[in-house]
Design an enzyme around this catalytic site. Sequence first.
Site, PDB file in Angstrom:
ATOM      1  N   SER A  98       0.830  -1.199   0.000  1.00 58.75           N
ATOM      2  CA  SER A  98       0.000   0.000   0.000  1.00 58.75           C
ATOM      3  C   SER A  98       0.871   1.258   0.000  1.00 58.75           C
ATOM      4  O   SER A  98       0.565   2.236  -0.691  1.00 58.75           O
ATOM      5  CB  SER A  98      -0.917  -0.004   1.221  1.00 58.75           C
TER       6      SER A  98
ATOM      7  N   GLY B 140       2.161   1.809  -3.424  1.00 58.22           N
ATOM      8  CA  GLY B 140       1.079   2.346  -4.249  1.00 58.22           C
ATOM      9  C   GLY B 140       0.863   3.830  -4.013  1.00 58.22           C
ATOM     10  O   GLY B 140       0.701   4.600  -4.962  1.00 58.22           O
ATOM     11  N   HIS B 141       0.875   4.246  -2.755  1.00 58.19           N
ATOM     12  CA  HIS B 141       0.715   5.666  -2.452  1.00 58.19           C
ATOM     13  C   HIS B 141       1.924   6.470  -2.931  1.00 58.19           C
ATOM     14  O   HIS B 141       1.777   7.614  -3.359  1.00 58.19           O
ATOM     15  CB  HIS B 141       0.499   5.867  -0.948  1.00 58.19           C
ATOM     16  N   GLU B 142       3.104   5.884  -2.843  1.00 60.42           N
ATOM     17  CA  GLU B 142       4.306   6.553  -3.364  1.00 60.42           C
ATOM     18  C   GLU B 142       4.158   6.811  -4.852  1.00 60.42           C
ATOM     19  O   GLU B 142       4.444   7.905  -5.350  1.00 60.42           O
ATOM     20  CB  GLU B 142       5.542   5.696  -3.096  1.00 60.42           C
TER      21      GLU B 142
END
Length: 185
Positions: free
Chosen positions: A108, A111-113
């Site tokens: 996660s 993914g946010h990065e």
Amino acid sequence: MMETPAVIDSGNTLEIIEKVMQIAFPVLLAWVLIFFLLFHYFFNIFAELLRFADRNFYKDWWNCRDMNEYWRLWNIPIHNFLMRHIYYPMLRKKYSKGFSLFVVFFVSAIGHEYWASVPLRLFTIYTTLFFLMQVPLMILQKKLDKALKGSQLGNFMFWLGFCFVGQPTGLVLFYYMYVKMHGIE
């Protein structure tokens, strides 16, 4: 916000904290508004058009007792996807619950990065590091929750740490890096 790079370059900690606090409420307001528009309106319109019956896109994350609960409640479709395709298969392969949760959290974070870095063309690891810094906080919050049954301390820590410190700090950091990388003064 325009003088933020000069303030950060000066190294004056109090001025940097002041910059973060100046944008804390507007960032929180924008984040909640975008969340509401995306999760409540856009997803429901999209679900209606596609005749998608399951409209459970989020739960009451604003009442969460800790960061762990927040990450489970704020984006139900992604949470369910990560649990179904990473967490449960790892458990079936006899990995521990703690390690499996860490891997899900790490995926996660990546993914946010990607979501934060690609539009700005800033390839960093800061978002991932901010995510991983939450792991000790989640452990601390779990211990505090056991010690102080029924306390709202975890919810207070969520709002203070995530909404009034974490997101504005991330915004200031990304703004600073963007200005420096693209030579904007």
